[in-house]
Design a protein around this motif. Structure first.
Motif, PDB file in Angstrom:
ATOM      1  N   LYS A 317     -21.317  -4.444  13.861  1.00 21.47           N
ATOM      2  CA  LYS A 317     -21.911  -5.664  14.405  1.00 21.47           C
ATOM      3  C   LYS A 317     -21.181  -6.899  13.876  1.00 21.47           C
ATOM      4  CE  LYS A 317     -26.430  -7.991  14.765  1.00 21.47           C
ATOM      5  NZ  LYS A 317     -26.219  -9.171  13.884  1.00 21.47           N
ATOM      6  N   ALA A 318     -20.860  -6.897  12.578  1.00 27.63           N
ATOM      7  CA  ALA A 318     -20.137  -8.026  12.003  1.00 27.63           C
ATOM      8  C   ALA A 318     -18.754  -8.168  12.634  1.00 27.63           C
ATOM      9  CB  ALA A 318     -20.021  -7.843  10.490  1.00 27.63           C
ATOM     10  N   LEU A 319     -18.083  -7.057  12.845  1.00 20.92           N
ATOM     11  CA  LEU A 319     -16.774  -7.106  13.496  1.00 20.92           C
ATOM     12  C   LEU A 319     -16.894  -7.615  14.926  1.00 20.92           C
ATOM     13  CD1 LEU A 319     -15.236  -3.743  12.220  1.00 20.92           C
ATOM     14  CD2 LEU A 319     -14.593  -6.048  11.504  1.00 20.92           C
ATOM     15  N   PHE A 320     -17.932  -7.151  15.619  1.00 17.57           N
ATOM     16  CA  PHE A 320     -18.148  -7.569  17.005  1.00 17.57           C
ATOM     17  C   PHE A 320     -18.402  -9.070  17.085  1.00 17.57           C
ATOM     18  CE2 PHE A 320     -21.006  -8.405  20.588  1.00 17.57           C
ATOM     19  CZ  PHE A 320     -20.249  -7.909  21.638  1.00 17.57           C
ATOM     20  N   GLU A 321     -19.208  -9.582  16.170  1.00 19.62           N
ATOM     21  CA  GLU A 321     -19.557 -10.999  16.202  1.00 19.62           C
ATOM     22  C   GLU A 321     -18.387 -11.894  15.810  1.00 19.62           C
ATOM     23  OE1 GLU A 321     -22.993 -10.982  13.688  1.00 19.62           O
ATOM     24  OE2 GLU A 321     -24.365 -10.585  15.369  1.00 19.62           O
ATOM     25  N   SER A 322     -17.332 -11.301  15.246  1.00 26.11           N
ATOM     26  CA  SER A 322     -16.143 -12.086  14.907  1.00 26.11           C
ATOM     27  C   SER A 322     -15.222 -12.286  16.110  1.00 26.11           C
ATOM     28  CB  SER A 322     -15.359 -11.390  13.789  1.00 26.11           C
ATOM     29  OG  SER A 322     -14.715 -10.215  14.263  1.00 26.11           O
ATOM     30  N   ILE A 323     -15.538 -11.618  17.212  1.00 22.22           N
ATOM     31  CA  ILE A 323     -14.704 -11.690  18.415  1.00 22.22           C
ATOM     32  C   ILE A 323     -15.177 -12.834  19.301  1.00 22.22           C
ATOM     33  CG2 ILE A 323     -14.010 -10.471  20.515  1.00 22.22           C
ATOM     34  CD1 ILE A 323     -14.430  -7.855  18.968  1.00 22.22           C
ATOM     35  N   ASP A 324     -14.267 -13.636  19.772  1.00 23.35           N
ATOM     36  CA  ASP A 324     -14.586 -14.703  20.716  1.00 23.35           C
ATOM     37  C   ASP A 324     -14.594 -14.100  22.119  1.00 23.35           C
ATOM     38  OD1 ASP A 324     -14.968 -16.971  22.159  1.00 23.35           O
ATOM     39  OD2 ASP A 324     -13.113 -17.973  21.532  1.00 23.35           O
ATOM     40  N   LEU A 325     -15.778 -13.899  22.653  1.00 25.65           N
ATOM     41  CA  LEU A 325     -15.897 -13.248  23.960  1.00 25.65           C
ATOM     42  C   LEU A 325     -15.419 -14.146  25.099  1.00 25.65           C
ATOM     43  CD1 LEU A 325     -19.359 -11.475  23.555  1.00 25.65           C
ATOM     44  CD2 LEU A 325     -17.082 -10.487  23.316  1.00 25.65           C
ATOM     45  N   GLU A 326     -15.495 -15.446  24.928  1.00 29.38           N
ATOM     46  CA  GLU A 326     -15.015 -16.386  25.958  1.00 29.38           C
ATOM     47  C   GLU A 326     -15.639 -16.098  27.319  1.00 29.38           C
ATOM     48  OE1 GLU A 326     -10.822 -15.816  25.852  1.00 29.38           O
ATOM     49  OE2 GLU A 326     -10.535 -16.946  24.001  1.00 29.38           O
ATOM     50  N   ASN A 327     -16.923 -15.758  27.289  1.00 30.59           N
ATOM     51  CA  ASN A 327     -17.675 -15.471  28.521  1.00 30.59           C
ATOM     52  C   ASN A 327     -17.101 -14.293  29.309  1.00 30.59           C
ATOM     53  OD1 ASN A 327     -19.542 -17.609  28.170  1.00 30.59           O
ATOM     54  ND2 ASN A 327     -17.989 -19.059  28.914  1.00 30.59           N
ATOM     55  N   ARG A 328     -16.324 -13.436  28.632  1.00 29.88           N
ATOM     56  CA  ARG A 328     -15.785 -12.259  29.303  1.00 29.88           C
ATOM     57  C   ARG A 328     -16.777 -11.103  29.237  1.00 29.88           C
ATOM     58  NH1 ARG A 328      -9.857 -11.156  27.041  1.00 29.88           N
ATOM     59  NH2 ARG A 328     -10.838 -11.701  25.049  1.00 29.88           N
ATOM     60  N   SER A 329     -16.742 -10.277  30.248  1.00 32.00           N
ATOM     61  CA  SER A 329     -17.605  -9.091  30.257  1.00 32.00           C
ATOM     62  C   SER A 329     -16.837  -7.902  29.676  1.00 32.00           C
ATOM     63  CB  SER A 329     -18.083  -8.780  31.678  1.00 32.00           C
ATOM     64  OG  SER A 329     -16.989  -8.657  32.558  1.00 32.00           O
ATOM     65  N   ILE A 330     -17.598  -6.884  29.253  1.00 27.79           N
ATOM     66  CA  ILE A 330     -17.035  -5.740  28.533  1.00 27.79           C
ATOM     67  C   ILE A 330     -17.294  -4.460  29.314  1.00 27.79           C
ATOM     68  CG2 ILE A 330     -17.399  -4.306  26.477  1.00 27.79           C
ATOM     69  CD1 ILE A 330     -17.731  -6.853  24.878  1.00 27.79           C
ATOM     70  N   ARG A 331     -16.275  -3.610  29.390  1.00 25.97           N
ATOM     71  CA  ARG A 331     -16.414  -2.335  30.085  1.00 25.97           C
ATOM     72  C   ARG A 331     -16.438  -1.143  29.134  1.00 25.97           C
ATOM     73  NH1 ARG A 331     -13.524  -0.880  34.312  1.00 25.97           N
ATOM     74  NH2 ARG A 331     -13.224  -3.012  35.028  1.00 25.97           N
ATOM     75  N   LEU A 332     -16.055  -1.340  27.865  1.00 22.33           N
ATOM     76  CA  LEU A 332     -16.067  -0.222  26.919  1.00 22.33           C
ATOM     77  C   LEU A 332     -16.255  -0.725  25.501  1.00 22.33           C
ATOM     78  CD1 LEU A 332     -13.757   2.851  26.746  1.00 22.33           C
ATOM     79  CD2 LEU A 332     -13.878   1.337  24.762  1.00 22.33           C
ATOM     80  N   LEU A 333     -17.062   0.012  24.726  1.00 20.38           N
ATOM     81  CA  LEU A 333     -17.219  -0.229  23.299  1.00 20.38           C
ATOM     82  C   LEU A 333     -17.022   1.089  22.558  1.00 20.38           C
ATOM     83  CD1 LEU A 333     -20.379  -2.533  23.193  1.00 20.38           C
ATOM     84  CD2 LEU A 333     -18.061  -3.189  22.516  1.00 20.38           C
ATOM     85  N   GLY A 334     -16.404   1.029  21.389  1.00 16.42           N
ATOM     86  CA  GLY A 334     -16.202   2.244  20.609  1.00 16.42           C
ATOM     87  C   GLY A 334     -16.203   1.950  19.124  1.00 16.42           C
ATOM     88  N   ILE A 335     -16.613   2.941  18.350  1.00 11.74           N
ATOM     89  CA  ILE A 335     -16.593   2.857  16.890  1.00 11.74           C
ATOM     90  C   ILE A 335     -15.963   4.134  16.358  1.00 11.74           C
ATOM     91  CG2 ILE A 335     -17.985   2.746  14.771  1.00 11.74           C
ATOM     92  CD1 ILE A 335     -20.187   1.403  16.412  1.00 11.74           C
ATOM     93  N   SER A 336     -15.072   3.995  15.387  1.00 16.94           N
ATOM     94  CA  SER A 336     -14.509   5.170  14.736  1.00 16.94           C
ATOM     95  C   SER A 336     -14.393   4.921  13.241  1.00 16.94           C
ATOM     96  CB  SER A 336     -13.142   5.532  15.314  1.00 16.94           C
ATOM     97  OG  SER A 336     -12.206   4.505  15.057  1.00 16.94           O
ATOM     98  N   LEU A 337     -14.452   6.002  12.476  1.00 11.78           N
ATOM     99  CA  LEU A 337     -14.263   5.949  11.037  1.00 11.78           C
ATOM    100  C   LEU A 337     -13.065   6.807  10.668  1.00 11.78           C
ATOM    101  CD1 LEU A 337     -17.922   6.095   9.733  1.00 11.78           C
ATOM    102  CD2 LEU A 337     -16.250   4.345   9.162  1.00 11.78           C
ATOM    103  N   SER A 338     -12.161   6.236   9.873  1.00  9.18           N
ATOM    104  CA  SER A 338     -10.990   6.966   9.404  1.00  9.18           C
ATOM    105  C   SER A 338     -10.946   6.900   7.880  1.00  9.18           C
ATOM    106  CB  SER A 338      -9.719   6.385  10.020  1.00  9.18           C
ATOM    107  OG  SER A 338      -9.613   5.005   9.763  1.00  9.18           O
ATOM    108  N   ASN A 339      -9.824   7.338   7.305  1.00 10.45           N
ATOM    109  CA  ASN A 339      -9.772   7.509   5.849  1.00 10.45           C
ATOM    110  C   ASN A 339     -10.935   8.400   5.400  1.00 10.45           C
ATOM    111  OD1 ASN A 339      -7.440   6.010   5.314  1.00 10.45           O
ATOM    112  ND2 ASN A 339      -8.579   4.093   5.149  1.00 10.45           N
ATOM    113  N   LEU A 340     -11.047   9.544   6.063  1.00  9.07           N
ATOM    114  CA  LEU A 340     -12.152  10.452   5.787  1.00  9.07           C
ATOM    115  C   LEU A 340     -12.034  11.026   4.385  1.00  9.07           C
ATOM    116  CD1 LEU A 340     -12.284  12.321   9.205  1.00  9.07           C
ATOM    117  CD2 LEU A 340     -13.497  10.254   8.514  1.00  9.07           C
ATOM    118  N   ASP A 341     -13.178  11.204   3.723  1.00  4.94           N
ATOM    119  CA  ASP A 341     -13.132  11.602   2.321  1.00  4.94           C
ATOM    120  C   ASP A 341     -12.841  13.080   2.124  1.00  4.94           C
ATOM    121  OD1 ASP A 341     -15.494  12.716   3.103  1.00  4.94           O
ATOM    122  OD2 ASP A 341     -16.716  11.845   1.514  1.00  4.94           O
ATOM    123  N   ASN A 342     -12.856  13.867   3.207  1.00  6.05           N
ATOM    124  CA  ASN A 342     -12.518  15.287   3.058  1.00  6.05           C
ATOM    125  C   ASN A 342     -11.248  15.652   3.822  1.00  6.05           C
ATOM    126  OD1 ASN A 342     -13.385  15.156   5.679  1.00  6.05           O
ATOM    127  ND2 ASN A 342     -14.539  17.063   5.618  1.00  6.05           N
TER     128      ASN A 342
END
Length: 361
Positions: A317-342
Motif C-alpha cells: 500500500k505504501a509503495l502504491f501510494e508513492s505512485i502518481d496515478l495522474e488520473n490514469r486507470s489501471i488494468r493490472l496489479l501484482g505483488i511479489s516477494l523475493s530474496n526468499l529465506d529458504n
C-alpha cells in the motif's frame, strides 16, 4: 523432437479434503480463508466450480455465489506429503521433472528409464499409479513441447488424457480460441479481440513487429506459440526466486479505493502461497500496469523477511501510494516477494539435444 508430459492433479487441495472426509464428498467445497478473515480461495471442488467459484477469488465473493459452500483451512503439510509421493512416481520414469506447484509438473520422457516408446503410455501408467497409491485423479497432456502439453492437459478435465501429435500441432493451435491460450489472460484476450484476433489462426496471421508493438516483449511469445513453437527445456532443478500473485481486471480500475481493495486481496493470496512453500521474503515488489499497457514497478527491501498478510499489504500500500496515478486507470496489479529465506542455489540440468526424426507418442 521432445516428448513432454504435463501432469495436473484434479482440484488437488479440495480433492484431498474430500478424500479424507467422506461428509465433504459431492458437496461444493473450497480450501482457503473464511470470508470474515479477508480470505482467498486456494482451490475449489468441481461441485463449487459449477457456481463459478475458482482459485484466487475472494472468499466473500465465493460465499455470495454459493451460500452453502464449505470452507476448509488448507493443510499444506498433507498436500506436500502427497506431492512428494507423486513425484516419486514420476521418478520411476524420468529424472527430468520440473515441478510448477505441488499439484503440477512437466516431465521430459524423450529418453525414459523404462525405455517405453510412447509418452502416452507413460502418462497412462503414471495416472494409474497415482490413483492406486493416493486415491486421487490427475489429468495429463502429451505433446512435443511444454506449451502444447500444457494446452493438452486442459482439454479433458478431470481424469483425462489428451495427446497432441506433431503432425496435428499447427491445426490444434489454429482452431483454439485465443482466450484458451496459456499465457493469455482475460485482459490481453479482450485487446486481441479488439484487434480482430479471436483464434490461433488469426494470431498466426499477424507479423512479429505488429505483436510487439501492441504487446511489448510478450509479442515474441505470442508469435511463437501461434506457430506451436516452444523451445523451453524441462528444468528439474529450477530455483524458485520469488513468490507472488497478480490480477488483470476485466475493466480498468479508476477508483483508488477499489484499487486498494484489490491490492489487499492480492496480498492475501501471496501470504497463502508463502505458507504453502514455507518461506518468507525480504524484497517486496509492486507491479502496476496502466490502461495504455505502460508498466512500472516499485520495490522495498526489509531488514528481516516477512510473510504475514498485514505486513505485505502495508508495504504494498505504501509503495502504491508513492505512485502518481495522474488520473490514469489501471488494468493490472501484482505483488511479489523475493530474496526468499529458504532459496538455495542449484545448478540447472540442461536437456540433451535430439536429432530430428520420427517421434512416436
Amino acid at each position: 523432437m521432445r516428448k513432454i508430459i504435463h501432469l495436473d492433479m484434479d482440484a488437488f487441495y479440495a480433492s484431498v479434503e474430500q478424500r479424507d472426509n467422506p461428509s465433504y464428498r459431492g458437496k461444493p467445497l473450497v480450501v482457503g480463508g473464511s470470508p470474515n478473515q479477508r480470505g482467498v480461495v486456494a482451490a475449489a471442488s468441481y461441485e463449487a466450480r459449477k457456481f463459478g467459484i475458482h482459485s484466487a477469488m475472494p472468499s466473500v465473493v465465493a460465499m455470495a455465489r454459493c451460500p452453502e459452500l464449505i470452507f476448509v483451512r488448507p493443510r499444506f503439510d498433507v498436500y506436500r506429503e502427497i506431492s512428494t509421493s507423486i513425484h516419486t512416481i514420476f521418478k520411476r520414469y524420468t529424472d527430468l521433472v520440473e515441478g510448477i506447484a505441488l499439484d503440477e509438473a512437466y516431465l521430459d520422457v524423450t529418453e525414459n528409464k523404462q525405455n517405453i516408446p510412447y509418452a502416452s503410455t507413460i502418462a497412462r501408467h503414471i495416472k494409474t499409479a497415482i490413483f492406486q497409491e493416493t486415491k486421487l485423479t490427475a489429468t495429463a497432456g502429451v505433446s512435443i513441447n511444454k506449451f502444447l502439453a500444457k494446452m493438452a492437459s486442459g482439454q479433458n478435465k478431470p481424469n483425462g488424457l489428451t495427446v497432441i501429435l506433431p503432425e496435428g500441432a499447427i491445426a490444434f493451435v489454429e482452431q483454439l480460441p485465443i482466450e484458451k491460450f496459456h499465457g493469455i489472460g482475460s485482459v490481453t484476450a479482450a485487446k486481441m479481440h479488439s484487434l480482430g484476433i479471436h483464434t490461433g489462426a488469426e494470431l498466426k496471421e499477424r507479423a512479429l513487429a505488429e505483436l510487439t508493438h501492441h504487446f511489448g516483449k510478450a509479442g515474441h511469445y505470442y508469435y511463437k506459440i501461434a506457430r506451436a513453437e516452444d523451445d523451453r527445456s524441462v528444468e528439474p532443478n529450477r530455483v524458485r526466486k520469488s513468490i507472488g500473485a497478480e490480477t488483470s481486471f476485466a475493466q480498468d480500475l479508476s477508483n483508488v479505493g477499489q484499487m486498494l481493495l484489490e491490492l489487499e486481496q492480492i496480498a492475501s493470496f501471496v501470504e497463502q502461497r508463502l505458507k504453502q512453500h514455507e518461506t518468507r521474503g525480504r524484497t517486496l515488489t509492486l507491479k502496476v500496469k496502466f490502461s495504455d499497457y505502460r508498466q512500472l514497478t516499485r520495490s522495498k527491501t526489509m531488514l528481516a523477511p516477512i510473510s504475514e498478510l498485514d505486513m505485505i499489504f502495508e508495504i504494498a500500500k505504501a509503495l502504491f501510494e508513492s505512485i502518481d496515478l495522474e488520473n490514469r486507470s489501471i488494468r493490472l496489479l501484482g505483488i511479489s516477494l523475493s530474496n526468499l529465506d529458504n532459496a538455495k542455489q542449484s545448478q540447472v540440468i540442461q536437456l540433451p539435444l535430439f536429432k530430428n526424426g520420427s517421434t512416436t507418442f
